[in-house]
Write a protein that holds these residues in place. Structure first.
Motif, PDB file in Angstrom:
ATOM      1  N   ALA A  74      53.086  43.790  56.858  1.00 16.06           N
ATOM      2  CA  ALA A  74      51.703  44.275  56.900  1.00 16.06           C
ATOM      3  C   ALA A  74      50.827  43.667  55.809  1.00 16.06           C
ATOM      4  CB  ALA A  74      51.681  45.793  56.812  1.00 16.06           C
ATOM      5  N   ASP A  75      51.355  43.521  54.601  1.00 18.56           N
ATOM      6  CA  ASP A  75      50.544  42.955  53.522  1.00 18.56           C
ATOM      7  C   ASP A  75      50.161  41.508  53.795  1.00 18.56           C
ATOM      8  OD1 ASP A  75      50.222  45.130  51.704  1.00 18.56           O
ATOM      9  OD2 ASP A  75      52.334  44.930  51.174  1.00 18.56           O
ATOM     10  N   ARG A  76      51.117  40.715  54.202  1.00 17.10           N
ATOM     11  CA  ARG A  76      50.819  39.297  54.462  1.00 17.10           C
ATOM     12  C   ARG A  76      49.938  39.129  55.694  1.00 17.10           C
ATOM     13  NH1 ARG A  76      56.441  36.221  53.300  1.00 17.10           N
ATOM     14  NH2 ARG A  76      57.365  38.234  53.748  1.00 17.10           N
ATOM     15  N   PHE A  77      50.156  39.969  56.710  1.00 18.21           N
ATOM     16  CA  PHE A  77      49.301  39.902  57.898  1.00 18.21           C
ATOM     17  C   PHE A  77      47.867  40.262  57.519  1.00 18.21           C
ATOM     18  CE2 PHE A  77      47.514  40.431  61.971  1.00 18.21           C
ATOM     19  CZ  PHE A  77      48.361  39.879  62.913  1.00 18.21           C
ATOM     20  N   THR A  78      47.709  41.315  56.732  1.00 19.07           N
ATOM     21  CA  THR A  78      46.383  41.742  56.282  1.00 19.07           C
ATOM     22  C   THR A  78      45.687  40.627  55.509  1.00 19.07           C
ATOM     23  OG1 THR A  78      47.073  44.050  56.210  1.00 19.07           O
ATOM     24  CG2 THR A  78      45.149  43.446  54.873  1.00 19.07           C
ATOM     25  N   ASP A  79      46.399  40.022  54.582  1.00 16.52           N
ATOM     26  CA  ASP A  79      45.804  38.935  53.802  1.00 16.52           C
ATOM     27  C   ASP A  79      45.446  37.742  54.684  1.00 16.52           C
ATOM     28  OD1 ASP A  79      45.958  40.501  51.538  1.00 16.52           O
ATOM     29  OD2 ASP A  79      47.796  39.552  50.795  1.00 16.52           O
ATOM     30  N   ALA A  80      46.253  37.478  55.712  1.00 12.39           N
ATOM     31  CA  ALA A  80      45.963  36.382  56.639  1.00 12.39           C
ATOM     32  C   ALA A  80      44.682  36.660  57.429  1.00 12.39           C
ATOM     33  CB  ALA A  80      47.134  36.150  57.581  1.00 12.39           C
ATOM     34  N   VAL A  81      44.464  37.913  57.791  1.00 13.77           N
ATOM     35  CA  VAL A  81      43.243  38.288  58.504  1.00 13.77           C
ATOM     36  C   VAL A  81      42.028  38.052  57.601  1.00 13.77           C
ATOM     37  CG1 VAL A  81      41.955  40.252  59.459  1.00 13.77           C
ATOM     38  CG2 VAL A  81      44.359  39.900  60.090  1.00 13.77           C
ATOM     39  N   PHE A  82      42.123  38.477  56.353  1.00 11.67           N
ATOM     40  CA  PHE A  82      41.019  38.247  55.414  1.00 11.67           C
ATOM     41  C   PHE A  82      40.774  36.755  55.209  1.00 11.67           C
ATOM     42  CE2 PHE A  82      41.116  42.697  54.532  1.00 11.67           C
ATOM     43  CZ  PHE A  82      39.890  42.995  53.983  1.00 11.67           C
ATOM     44  N   ALA A  83      41.839  35.994  55.055  1.00  9.49           N
ATOM     45  CA  ALA A  83      41.689  34.551  54.874  1.00  9.49           C
ATOM     46  C   ALA A  83      41.026  33.920  56.093  1.00  9.49           C
ATOM     47  CB  ALA A  83      43.049  33.908  54.609  1.00  9.49           C
ATOM     48  N   ALA A  84      41.400  34.372  57.281  1.00 11.32           N
ATOM     49  CA  ALA A  84      40.808  33.832  58.510  1.00 11.32           C
ATOM     50  C   ALA A  84      39.315  34.135  58.586  1.00 11.32           C
ATOM     51  CB  ALA A  84      41.524  34.401  59.732  1.00 11.32           C
ATOM     52  N   GLY A 130      37.525  34.240  55.876  1.00  7.74           N
ATOM     53  CA  GLY A 130      36.931  33.621  54.704  1.00  7.74           C
ATOM     54  C   GLY A 130      36.582  34.621  53.618  1.00  7.74           C
ATOM     55  N   MET A 131      37.313  35.731  53.589  1.00  5.38           N
ATOM     56  CA  MET A 131      37.042  36.805  52.632  1.00  5.38           C
ATOM     57  C   MET A 131      38.187  36.937  51.635  1.00  5.38           C
ATOM     58  SD  MET A 131      35.640  39.677  55.312  1.00  5.38           S
ATOM     59  CE  MET A 131      35.329  40.917  54.059  1.00  5.38           C
ATOM     60  N   ASP A 132      37.855  37.387  50.450  1.00  4.32           N
ATOM     61  CA  ASP A 132      38.838  37.673  49.418  1.00  4.32           C
ATOM     62  C   ASP A 132      39.228  39.144  49.537  1.00  4.32           C
ATOM     63  OD1 ASP A 132      40.307  38.157  47.125  1.00  4.32           O
ATOM     64  OD2 ASP A 132      38.659  37.739  45.743  1.00  4.32           O
ATOM     65  N   PRO A 133      40.487  39.438  49.896  1.00  3.84           N
ATOM     66  CA  PRO A 133      40.881  40.839  50.043  1.00  3.84           C
ATOM     67  C   PRO A 133      40.781  41.624  48.737  1.00  3.84           C
ATOM     68  CG  PRO A 133      42.794  39.407  50.222  1.00  3.84           C
ATOM     69  CD  PRO A 133      41.580  38.527  50.149  1.00  3.84           C
ATOM     70  N   GLY A 134      40.906  40.951  47.615  1.00  4.15           N
ATOM     71  CA  GLY A 134      40.799  41.621  46.326  1.00  4.15           C
ATOM     72  C   GLY A 134      39.397  42.124  46.029  1.00  4.15           C
ATOM     73  N   ALA A 135      38.418  41.540  46.673  1.00  3.51           N
ATOM     74  CA  ALA A 135      37.027  41.943  46.463  1.00  3.51           C
ATOM     75  C   ALA A 135      36.611  43.093  47.381  1.00  3.51           C
ATOM     76  CB  ALA A 135      36.107  40.743  46.670  1.00  3.51           C
TER      77      ALA A 135
END
Length: 85
Positions: A41-51, A53-58
């Motif tokens: 779930a964490d890596r999938f979530t980060d991949a969605v944000f990357a797709a 063009g967003m920084d999940p940390g922000a």
């Protein structure tokens, strides 16, 4: 018993992320996630944000909402996505 179709499961997840949270990924990004979905779930979530063009940390609250949706979907899947049906 109906054979498990990982691509369909990922499609359903991505559809919900689009409709419910506004993460409507470009076609090539959706295909990339359908073809090789991240295994947790964490890596999938980060991949969605990357797709997107967003920084999940922000976007910590939004990231948690996306992760909750991803986790709920993944918990209903029959097994790891890297297993063939």
């Amino acid at each position: 018993m109906t054979p498990r179709d990982p691509r369909t499961e990922v499609r359903r997840l991505l559809y919900e992320l689009c409709v419910e949270l506004g993460f409507c990924l470009p076609d090539h990004e959706r295909r990339r996630l359908e073809d090789a979905p991240p295994p947790d779930a964490d890596r999938f979530t980060d991949a969605v944000f990357a797709a997107e063009g967003m920084d999940p940390g922000a976007h910590t609250r939004l990231r948690q909402q996306v992760r909750d949706t991803v986790s709920r979907h993944m918990s209903g899947w029959a097994g790891p996505l890297d297993e063939a049906p």
